[in-house]
Design a protein around this motif. Structure first.
Motif, mmCIF file in Angstrom:
data_model
loop_
_atom_site.group_PDB
_atom_site.id
_atom_site.type_symbol
_atom_site.label_atom_id
_atom_site.label_comp_id
_atom_site.label_asym_id
_atom_site.label_seq_id
_atom_site.Cartn_x
_atom_site.Cartn_y
_atom_site.Cartn_z
ATOM 1 N N VAL A 43 -0.773 -1.328 14.487
ATOM 2 C CA VAL A 43 -0.878 -0.443 13.558
ATOM 3 C C VAL A 43 -0.166 0.716 14.056
ATOM 4 O O VAL A 43 0.809 1.280 13.369
ATOM 5 N N ASN A 44 -0.437 1.267 15.368
ATOM 6 C CA ASN A 44 0.404 2.701 15.558
ATOM 7 C C ASN A 44 1.678 2.420 15.767
ATOM 8 O O ASN A 44 2.552 3.250 15.385
ATOM 9 N N THR A 45 2.204 1.230 16.248
ATOM 10 C CA THR A 45 3.581 1.101 16.390
ATOM 11 C C THR A 45 4.125 0.986 14.892
ATOM 12 O O THR A 45 5.373 1.332 14.746
ATOM 13 N N ALA A 46 3.512 0.230 14.178
ATOM 14 C CA ALA A 46 4.105 -0.138 12.706
ATOM 15 C C ALA A 46 4.201 1.196 12.009
ATOM 16 O O ALA A 46 5.114 1.620 11.148
ATOM 17 N N ALA A 47 3.197 2.047 12.314
ATOM 18 C CA ALA A 47 3.352 3.485 11.637
ATOM 19 C C ALA A 47 4.569 4.543 12.063
ATOM 20 O O ALA A 47 4.870 5.232 11.201
ATOM 21 N N LYS A 48 5.221 4.151 13.167
ATOM 22 C CA LYS A 48 6.153 4.746 13.527
ATOM 23 C C LYS A 48 7.402 4.174 13.284
ATOM 24 O O LYS A 48 8.720 4.642 13.568
ATOM 25 N N ALA A 49 7.493 3.181 12.514
ATOM 26 C CA ALA A 49 8.836 2.385 12.263
ATOM 27 C C ALA A 49 9.576 3.093 11.300
ATOM 28 O O ALA A 49 9.077 3.950 10.486
ATOM 29 N N ASP A 50 10.946 2.824 11.405
ATOM 30 C CA ASP A 50 11.744 3.383 10.296
ATOM 31 C C ASP A 50 11.360 2.709 9.022
ATOM 32 O O ASP A 50 11.105 1.343 8.967
ATOM 33 N N LEU A 97 7.794 0.848 3.937
ATOM 34 C CA LEU A 97 8.844 0.754 2.510
ATOM 35 C C LEU A 97 9.291 2.154 2.457
ATOM 36 O O LEU A 97 8.549 3.140 2.430
ATOM 37 N N LYS A 98 10.297 2.432 1.690
ATOM 38 C CA LYS A 98 10.601 3.699 1.239
ATOM 39 C C LYS A 98 10.442 3.921 0.002
ATOM 40 O O LYS A 98 10.843 3.071 -1.087
ATOM 41 N N LEU A 99 9.618 4.796 -0.494
ATOM 42 C CA LEU A 99 9.199 5.208 -1.852
ATOM 43 C C LEU A 99 10.325 6.142 -2.710
ATOM 44 O O LEU A 99 10.918 7.075 -2.158
ATOM 45 N N ASP A 100 9.932 6.020 -3.819
ATOM 46 C CA ASP A 100 10.941 7.121 -4.921
ATOM 47 C C ASP A 100 9.807 8.094 -5.035
ATOM 48 O O ASP A 100 8.736 8.101 -5.734
ATOM 49 N N GLY A 101 10.080 9.283 -4.480
ATOM 50 C CA GLY A 101 9.494 10.417 -4.500
ATOM 51 C C GLY A 101 8.557 10.514 -3.099
ATOM 52 O O GLY A 101 8.830 9.930 -2.118
ATOM 53 N N SER A 102 7.600 11.456 -3.150
ATOM 54 C CA SER A 102 6.867 11.662 -1.836
ATOM 55 C C SER A 102 5.871 10.569 -1.659
ATOM 56 O O SER A 102 5.377 9.573 -2.455
ATOM 57 N N GLY A 103 5.190 10.497 -0.345
ATOM 58 C CA GLY A 103 4.269 9.494 0.124
ATOM 59 C C GLY A 103 4.590 8.703 1.149
ATOM 60 O O GLY A 103 6.012 8.915 1.556
ATOM 61 N N ASP A 104 3.886 7.671 1.353
ATOM 62 C CA ASP A 104 4.425 6.816 2.431
ATOM 63 C C ASP A 104 3.790 5.387 2.090
ATOM 64 O O ASP A 104 2.750 5.510 1.352
ATOM 65 N N ALA A 157 0.318 4.947 5.810
ATOM 66 C CA ALA A 157 -0.209 3.983 4.598
ATOM 67 C C ALA A 157 -0.884 2.830 5.414
ATOM 68 O O ALA A 157 -1.890 2.103 5.189
ATOM 69 N N ILE A 158 -0.102 2.466 6.581
ATOM 70 C CA ILE A 158 -0.201 1.145 7.075
ATOM 71 C C ILE A 158 -1.566 1.231 7.785
ATOM 72 O O ILE A 158 -2.158 0.007 7.788
ATOM 73 N N THR A 159 -2.402 2.480 8.172
ATOM 74 C CA THR A 159 -3.566 2.368 8.678
ATOM 75 C C THR A 159 -4.761 1.719 7.617
ATOM 76 O O THR A 159 -5.807 1.217 7.882
ATOM 77 N N VAL A 189 0.778 -1.231 0.107
ATOM 78 C CA VAL A 189 0.117 0.072 -0.062
ATOM 79 C C VAL A 189 0.976 1.174 0.105
ATOM 80 O O VAL A 189 2.047 1.170 0.658
ATOM 81 N N ALA A 190 0.387 2.267 -0.786
ATOM 82 C CA ALA A 190 1.323 3.359 -0.489
ATOM 83 C C ALA A 190 -0.022 4.621 -0.757
ATOM 84 O O ALA A 190 -0.993 4.473 -1.456
ATOM 85 N N THR A 191 0.321 5.738 -0.028
ATOM 86 C CA THR A 191 -0.614 6.871 0.076
ATOM 87 C C THR A 191 0.147 8.123 0.051
ATOM 88 O O THR A 191 1.280 8.171 0.308
#
Length: 227
Positions: free
Chosen positions: A162-169, A186-193, A139-141, A132-134
């Motif tokens: 979910v809250n813990t996962a959202a704060k992960a590196d 995941l690290k995206l190419d460009g903006s977003g999460d 995005a994990i929510t 998922v990407a937002t």
């Protein structure tokens, strides 16, 4: 049967909303870890959205993302045959949400993005791989409604996860207490999460061991590309 062909229905919205209320915008991009790989084919919000839009509404016979489940299973130390889910007429190999098909009020309309869900088979287990990407965190929510049925967690415990996962590196693997679900930012190419969720079996039960699920998530996160 739990499988990738879920819909972000009104019944699941309360769980997603609860996670959104507590995560807010606390999740920020990290320079560590990530999916890696060729720059030209790196995961991006626009790329994942384009792929999601191309997946038929009733699902696809193959996963449109560049996952090699056999290689990932081997890297995770999993024995047994690994491959796409069988075409049994019930569980498609891939489904998608968001993008052009997002409807007003749905999470992927409120926070524009896309979700591509692929189902594989490893040994005795169906293995769900949700990518998922937002536009905005987190995005994990979007995946919150899938966590309770996969893990057998209560709603409150699922929201905490979910809250813990959202704060992960980016690149950090977080395994649920049930041991059969793991998430990776995941690290995206460009903006977003973006995030990846791997779930084996259902209801907190799977033949895969905790460390194998963790290894599987890590290997798949390193593979993910858009074609």
């Amino acid at each position: 049967m739990t499988h990738a062909r879920h819909r972000l229905a009104i019944a699941a919205a309360a769980l997603t909303a609860a996670a959104l209320m507590t995560t807010g915008c606390q999740s920020e991009d990290s320079d560590s870890g990530g999916g890696g790989g060729d720059e030209a084919a790196a995961l991006s919000l626009s790329g994942l959205t384009a792929i999601a839009d191309d997946v038929p509404k009733d699902g696809a016979d193959t996963c449109p993302l560049s996952y090699d489940i056999g290689a990932a299973a081997k890297a995770a130390g999993v024995d047994g045959e690994a491959g796409p889910v069988g075409a049994d007429g019930d569980t498609p190999a891939a489904t998608a949400e968001g993008g052009e098909r997002a409807e007003a009020g749905e999470p992927l309309a409120e926070n524009p993005g896309a979700l591509v869900s692929c189902t594989f088979r490893i040994g005795a287990d169906d293995v769900q791989v949700h990518t998922v990407a937002t536009r905005d965190p987190s995005a994990i929510t979007v995946l919150a409604p899938t966590i309770s049925p996969l893990t057998g967690m209560s709603t409150d415990d699922a929201v905490d996860y979910v809250n813990t996962a959202a704060k992960a590196d980016a690149g950090e693997v977080l395994v649920a207490d049930s041991g059969n679900v793991a998430t990776v930012r995941l690290k995206l190419d460009g903006s977003g999460d973006a995030a990846l969720l791997v779930g084996a079996g259902e209801g907190g039960s799977a033949s895969l061991e905790r460390q194998q699920v963790e290894g599987l998530a890590r290997a798949l996160a390193e593979q993910v590309r858009v074609r």
